[in-house]
Design a protein around this motif. Structure first.
Motif, PDB file in Angstrom:
ATOM      1  N   LEU A   1      59.370  44.213 102.099  1.00 48.40           N
ATOM      2  CA  LEU A   1      59.881  45.556 101.815  1.00 48.40           C
ATOM      3  C   LEU A   1      59.887  45.869 100.329  1.00 48.40           C
ATOM      4  CD1 LEU A   1      61.030  48.220 102.706  1.00 48.40           C
ATOM      5  CD2 LEU A   1      63.303  47.165 102.827  1.00 48.40           C
ATOM      6  N   ILE A   2      60.337  44.935  99.488  1.00 48.01           N
ATOM      7  CA  ILE A   2      60.379  45.246  98.055  1.00 48.01           C
ATOM      8  C   ILE A   2      58.968  45.506  97.529  1.00 48.01           C
ATOM      9  CG2 ILE A   2      60.293  42.844  97.272  1.00 48.01           C
ATOM     10  CD1 ILE A   2      62.292  45.732  95.674  1.00 48.01           C
ATOM     11  N   THR A   3      57.977  44.807  98.074  1.00 49.54           N
ATOM     12  CA  THR A   3      56.589  45.045  97.669  1.00 49.54           C
ATOM     13  C   THR A   3      56.154  46.456  98.038  1.00 49.54           C
ATOM     14  OG1 THR A   3      56.074  42.691  97.949  1.00 49.54           O
ATOM     15  CG2 THR A   3      54.218  44.231  97.930  1.00 49.54           C
ATOM     16  N   GLU A   4      56.488  46.889  99.239  1.00 52.14           N
ATOM     17  CA  GLU A   4      56.065  48.219  99.681  1.00 52.14           C
ATOM     18  C   GLU A   4      56.854  49.321  98.983  1.00 52.14           C
ATOM     19  OE1 GLU A   4      53.428  48.735 101.197  1.00 52.14           O
ATOM     20  OE2 GLU A   4      53.005  46.671 101.773  1.00 52.14           O
ATOM     21  N   ILE A   5      58.079  49.049  98.602  1.00 59.54           N
ATOM     22  CA  ILE A   5      58.836  50.035  97.830  1.00 59.54           C
ATOM     23  C   ILE A   5      58.184  50.252  96.466  1.00 59.54           C
ATOM     24  CG2 ILE A   5      60.999  50.260  96.515  1.00 59.54           C
ATOM     25  CD1 ILE A   5      62.466  49.349  99.041  1.00 59.54           C
ATOM     26  N   ILE A   6      57.712  49.173  95.846  1.00 62.38           N
ATOM     27  CA  ILE A   6      56.993  49.304  94.579  1.00 62.38           C
ATOM     28  C   ILE A   6      55.767  50.193  94.759  1.00 62.38           C
ATOM     29  CG2 ILE A   6      55.619  48.052  92.862  1.00 62.38           C
ATOM     30  CD1 ILE A   6      58.585  47.568  92.493  1.00 62.38           C
ATOM     31  N   ARG A   7      55.033  49.996  95.837  1.00 64.03           N
ATOM     32  CA  ARG A   7      53.834  50.795  96.084  1.00 64.03           C
ATOM     33  C   ARG A   7      54.192  52.254  96.350  1.00 64.03           C
ATOM     34  NH1 ARG A   7      49.532  47.449  96.441  1.00 64.03           N
ATOM     35  NH2 ARG A   7      49.951  45.261  96.950  1.00 64.03           N
ATOM     36  N   ALA A   8      55.241  52.484  97.144  1.00 66.58           N
ATOM     37  CA  ALA A   8      55.651  53.853  97.451  1.00 66.58           C
ATOM     38  C   ALA A   8      56.186  54.578  96.228  1.00 66.58           C
ATOM     39  CB  ALA A   8      56.693  53.848  98.564  1.00 66.58           C
TER      40      ALA A   8
ATOM     41  N   GLU B   1      51.491  48.705  87.665  1.00 63.06           N
ATOM     42  CA  GLU B   1      52.426  48.275  86.632  1.00 63.06           C
ATOM     43  C   GLU B   1      52.947  46.873  86.906  1.00 63.06           C
ATOM     44  OE1 GLU B   1      56.709  49.683  84.668  1.00 63.06           O
ATOM     45  OE2 GLU B   1      55.641  50.991  86.062  1.00 63.06           O
ATOM     46  N   PHE B   2      53.203  46.571  88.162  1.00 64.02           N
ATOM     47  CA  PHE B   2      53.822  45.286  88.494  1.00 64.02           C
ATOM     48  C   PHE B   2      52.863  44.269  89.106  1.00 64.02           C
ATOM     49  CE2 PHE B   2      57.621  48.159  88.683  1.00 64.02           C
ATOM     50  CZ  PHE B   2      58.199  47.685  87.524  1.00 64.02           C
ATOM     51  N   PHE B   3      51.798  44.734  89.777  1.00 67.83           N
ATOM     52  CA  PHE B   3      50.879  43.811  90.437  1.00 67.83           C
ATOM     53  C   PHE B   3      49.539  43.699  89.726  1.00 67.83           C
ATOM     54  CE2 PHE B   3      53.030  45.670  94.452  1.00 67.83           C
ATOM     55  CZ  PHE B   3      54.187  44.965  94.182  1.00 67.83           C
ATOM     56  N   GLY B   4      49.252  44.611  88.783  1.00 65.33           N
ATOM     57  CA  GLY B   4      47.997  44.559  88.058  1.00 65.33           C
ATOM     58  C   GLY B   4      46.821  45.087  88.878  1.00 65.33           C
ATOM     59  N   GLU B   5      45.653  45.061  88.242  1.00 62.91           N
ATOM     60  CA  GLU B   5      44.450  45.618  88.876  1.00 62.91           C
ATOM     61  C   GLU B   5      44.071  44.879  90.162  1.00 62.91           C
ATOM     62  OE1 GLU B   5      42.895  48.257  87.976  1.00 62.91           O
ATOM     63  OE2 GLU B   5      42.938  48.534  85.803  1.00 62.91           O
ATOM     64  N   ALA B   6      44.344  43.578  90.210  1.00 67.08           N
ATOM     65  CA  ALA B   6      43.888  42.777  91.351  1.00 67.08           C
ATOM     66  C   ALA B   6      44.568  43.184  92.648  1.00 67.08           C
ATOM     67  CB  ALA B   6      44.124  41.289  91.079  1.00 67.08           C
ATOM     68  N   GLN B   7      45.842  43.550  92.582  1.00 69.82           N
ATOM     69  CA  GLN B   7      46.590  43.853  93.805  1.00 69.82           C
ATOM     70  C   GLN B   7      47.114  45.285  93.845  1.00 69.82           C
ATOM     71  OE1 GLN B   7      49.555  40.883  94.829  1.00 69.82           O
ATOM     72  NE2 GLN B   7      48.442  39.328  93.702  1.00 69.82           N
ATOM     73  N   GLY B   8      46.986  46.010  92.761  1.00 75.53           N
ATOM     74  CA  GLY B   8      47.464  47.380  92.729  1.00 75.53           C
ATOM     75  C   GLY B   8      46.380  48.373  93.115  1.00 75.53           C
TER      76      GLY B   8
ATOM     77  N   HIS C   1      59.389  39.229  88.167  1.00 75.90           N
ATOM     78  CA  HIS C   1      60.239  40.006  87.264  1.00 75.90           C
ATOM     79  C   HIS C   1      60.516  41.405  87.799  1.00 75.90           C
ATOM     80  CE1 HIS C   1      56.196  41.378  86.048  1.00 75.90           C
ATOM     81  NE2 HIS C   1      56.799  42.488  85.671  1.00 75.90           N
ATOM     82  N   TRP C   2      59.717  41.857  88.770  1.00 76.19           N
ATOM     83  CA  TRP C   2      59.896  43.211  89.294  1.00 76.19           C
ATOM     84  C   TRP C   2      60.846  43.275  90.490  1.00 76.19           C
ATOM     85  CZ3 TRP C   2      57.969  42.584  94.139  1.00 76.19           C
ATOM     86  CH2 TRP C   2      56.900  41.680  94.307  1.00 76.19           C
ATOM     87  N   VAL C   3      61.334  42.144  90.959  1.00 78.41           N
ATOM     88  CA  VAL C   3      62.312  42.169  92.049  1.00 78.41           C
ATOM     89  C   VAL C   3      63.625  42.721  91.511  1.00 78.41           C
ATOM     90  CG1 VAL C   3      63.647  40.766  93.654  1.00 78.41           C
ATOM     91  CG2 VAL C   3      61.224  40.263  93.282  1.00 78.41           C
TER      92      VAL C   3
END
Length: 823
Positions: free
Chosen positions: A81-88, A94-101, A166-168
């Motif tokens: 959920l925290i991962t998907e909140i970052i995406r939403a 900003e937090f996952f970089g080009e590879a995962q963002g 660090h983004w949690v």
């Protein structure tokens, strides 16, 4: 796009209270209350887990119910959920970089959510009932409690992983609302092709984005608008279709197995007010598909229109104005900025300018045209286009956050009549709804957010080149004239105010004591004995009235008809029991093979010996049982054959609509029995079939998959070093229990979607519902949890989990101690 480089990277310190447990998803031991502490708690809930990790939360108020649910969910799936909140929130780069963002989604959701946080609160949250706000606030608080107790460095090592990140951070209710909004837009603004069209609109004097036309393919269009493996089945049975006279329901959503849209089993209770059990979309505070004491319900994805486009005539002297009824209105630019983490730890800033018209955003159709009609690209490029126009989007779900309240009210419903009442707020973004009740009545409705565009309006307002767009896309993309106000969406008195949507009274629905079944085609043949007709294609352009149905629709109705006649071998007595409904669910017949394989094998006998690969396929298919069972040998050959034979079909249909292939063409008077058989003698078909057989063998050889290996060794779910065999197969080839997995090295080892939460529900003379279910992915993403793969293994064996609903049944199935949660 403009790029701004920041001099230093971002560091977010996180201060967490508590030292946490080992990260397992079992409940923590009860905390002994401090006898000196005050007993004035904001949240109080009990959390009892039964077998397979199913949480039962009981509370006296809505905030506390959300609190218990959020805490239990976090124990099992915190990082998801925290991962998907970052995406939403538009912060993935900003937090996952080009590879995962994703730059595309970051720009879109920075616009939709971040930049409009005040608007979210004022325009949407202010319209929510207080108890819904409390429910969501409580969910966030319970989710945060788990983080405080565990600590970011002690979070379980899961996929996705956020341990030590660090983004949690602790979340707020507004973060959840942003996440809900992204889910609401999955069928429209958050579709890949729609995002592409929005981002390609680069302002006056610009064409579509460089290279965009090469990025959209017909396959991407098909995945966006068709719905074979990611769709669902549901069957609602009334008293005339069951042996007991009670209602009965099969819910079989084909949802993602990971991340957004995946399911979590839960039971939520406020005594005397709400008592619903089933599955919640992960991160949502309510039961989405489930049952209560007297009602069971499910949903299937509806491929109706969730947006339309408008062609706006521009002011020749000002390309940021468009004309309506002879007057000019402004197009308003808005620039959004996002942050992007570089590999060296520094940050850069990027920006994109969007363009608003009165009902949404300006878009470019150049990339879409390049994918489906390359000869027309020049007609859709530029700002303005060659016709002095631009295209604009209006999204039916952009202002729709009514769903949480709607689903809570569904959970309160005592019968299908009250279920239908709950749907009338039109909070459902994109689903058919089916329900059955204890009293033997069933219901079907395509009661969802659909633009109020009638056939008469399309006849009047879809003109010029836009008639070609409609024809080429099977009415998936409708472009209306934007210079006439009468071409705007219509108004229903029972629709949400200013929504431009159809209201309940205009939408297809019926009550029945027979049955209703849907497998992602339109409303038309939900009950073949009483077809729903006379509705516009906007209410379901795939499988619309008089059009070919997908193979899962055909096998769904075929299996129901066989059971009602007692002719399927499950039970000699006609009508359904819970056992025969479960047998239907797990039959794993491949309808495509039942329709064509005899013709293919007859053709195989004529093949020249030089067709080595095609003959290898023929030899395996001749011995195959025509099912997708774990011990079936050859399912992989037919899977790849069907994929190859389907190439070139319309990306806007769920079926092979090329009538030249079929021996018996589609007949709208026999829509569930046609088309069928392959016409081997027709010009080109022999080469087409031979090539598809050889292509299947080549694909399997390249992946190192033996042609006759048991299906359960080929299609698997890896869990802690063990390959769990997974039955079911591709919905596009007519497997009712659809599984969506691409062929990788070694087999189908990366299942994306398909059978997810499956429930069968009925009633007897007791107060407690009779419900058995399974969640194919199991409850927890934590590899160390006992609930990481336990239900997956049950699914592999075609077993079911008894869903303990009444208090005595919960106690009998209890696993561990009940946890008292207070804050």
């Amino acid at each position: 796009m403009k790029t701004i480089v920041a001099a230093a990277f971002l560091v977010l310190p996180l201060l967490l209270a508590g030292c946490g447990d080992s990260g397992h998803s079992r409940p923590a031991p009860p905390v002994t209350p401090d006898p000196e502490a005050p007993e004035d708690f904001t949240y109080q809930a009990t959390l009892t887990r039964t077998e397979y990790g199913i949480p039962h939360i009981v509370a006296e108020d809505w905030g506390s119910l959300g609190y218990g649910h959020g805490y239990a969910f976090a124990q099992d799936n915190y990082c998801m959920l925290i991962t998907e909140i970052i995406r939403a929130s538009g912060q993935s780069l900003e937090f996952f970089g080009e590879a995962q963002g994703s730059e595309d989604t970051d720009f879109i959701f920075s616009l939709v959510n971040n930049n409009s946080e005040g608007q979210l609160r004022e325009r949407y949250l202010s319209q929510q009932p207080e108890y819904i706000l409390e429910l969501v606030e409580g969910y966030a608080a319970g989710y945060n409690r788990y983080l405080r107790e565990t600590g970011v460095d002690n979070l379980p090592d899961t996929d996705p992983d956020c341990r030590g990140a660090h983004w949690v951070r602790e979340i707020q209710a507004i973060d959840l609302w942003k996440y809900f909004r992204r889910i609401q837009l999955q069928g429209s603004t958050d579709q890949g092709i729609v995002r592409q069209a929005i981002l390609d609109a680069n302002g006056p004097g610009e064409g579509n984005a460089a290279g965009a036309s090469a990025q959209l393919t017909a396959e991407q269009m098909r995945q966006a608008f068709a719905s074979d493996d990611k769709g669902s089945n549901a069957i609602a049975l009334g008293s005339h279709a069951t042996q007991t006279g009670s209602g009965m329901l099969l819910g079989n959503p084909h949802q993602p197995w990971y991340g957004v849209g995946s399911f979590y089993q839960v039971h939520l209770t406020i005594p005397g007010e709400y008592d619903a059990m089933g599955a919640a979309l992960k991160g949502f505070p309510k039961v989405a598909i489930g049952f209560n004491r007297d009602l069971a319900w499910s949903h299937t994805v509806s491929v109706a229109n969730r947006f339309t486009l408008f062609e706006l005539k521009l002011n020749p002297d000002n390309p940021l104005q468009y004309e309506v009824d002879g007057e000019f209105r402004d197009i308003v630019p808005e620039t959004v900025r996002i942050r992007v983490a570089r590999p060296d730890g520094s940050m850069e800033e990027r920006e994109h300018t969007f363009y608003h018209w009165e009902h949404g955003l300006i878009v470019s159709l150049a990339a879409t045209a390049a994918a489906i009609a390359p000869d027309f690209v020049d007609l859709f490029s530029g700002w303005p286009t060659a016709r002095g126009t631009v295209y604009a989007l209006r999204d039916a779900n952009l202002d729709n956050l009514r769903g949480i309240e709607m689903w809570v009210n569904i959970g309160k419903a005592a019968n299908v009549g009250e279920f239908a009442e709950a749907l009338k707020v039109i909070g459902n973004p994109l689903f058919h709804s089916l329900a059955a009740d204890r009293h033997g009545e069933a219901f079907y409705g395509e009661v969802s957010a659909i633009p109020h565009v009638t056939e008469a309006k399309m006849a009047d307002c879809v003109t010029g080149i836009n008639t070609v767009v409609r024809a080429l896309t099977n009415a998936a993309i409708i472009v209306l004239d934007g210079d006439r106000s009468e071409c705007q969406w219509g108004v229903d008195s029972d629709a949400p105010e200013d929504s431009g949507l159809f209201g309940f009274s205009s939408l297809p629905s019926f009550f029945t004591r027979n049955y209703a079944a849907n497998s992602n085609d339109s409303y038309w043949l939900t009950d073949p004995a009483q077809p729903l007709e006379g509705f516009p294609s906007t209410m379901g352009f795939v499988g619309h009235e008089g059009r070919q149905q997908n193979l899962r629709t055909q096998i769904n109705h075929a299996m129901v008809a066989e059971r009602l006649a007692g002719a399927d071998g499950f039970d000699p007595s006609p009508g359904f029991t819970l056992a025969s409904l479960q047998q239907l669910m797990y039959a794993n017949r491949v309808w495509g093979a039942e329709l064509v394989l005899d013709d293919v094998l007859e053709f195989c006998a004529t093949l020249d010996e030089a067709k080595v690969d095609a003959l290898r396929a023929c030899a395996v298919l001749a011995d195959w049982d025509r099912r997708a069972e774990v011990d079936s040998r050859g399912t992989q050959v037919f899977t790849e054959f069907w994929k190859a034979i389907s190439v070139g079909g319309s990306p806007f249909e769920n079926a092979i609509t090329d009538q030249s292939l079929w021996r018996e063409d589609f007949d709208p008077q026999r829509p569930l029995q046609t088309p069928r058989g392959f016409d081997i003698a027709a010009e080109g078909n022999a080469v087409r079939i031979s090539t598809a057989l050889a292509t299947a063998v080549a694909a399997l050889d390249a992946a190192g998959v033996p042609l006759a290996a048991p299906w359960g060794e080929v299609q698997v779910l890896p869990r802690n070093g063990v390959d769990v065999p997974i039955h079911g197969g591709s919905g596009s080839m007519g497997v009712f229990g659809a599984i969506s997995a691409g062929l990788d090295q070694g087999g189908y080892r990366n299942i994306r979607a398909g059978n997810s939460y499956i429930q069968t529900v009925t009633w007897d003379e007791s107060e407690c519902p009779l419900a058995e279910a399974i969640i194919t992915t199991s409850q927890s993403i934590n590899p160390e949890s006992p609930n990481h793969g336990d239900q997956s293994e049950l699914y592999s064996r075609k077993a079911w989990v008894d869903m303990p609903y009444c208090e005595s049944d919960i106690e009998a199935a209890r696993s561990g101690e009940t946890l008292e949660l207070r804050e």
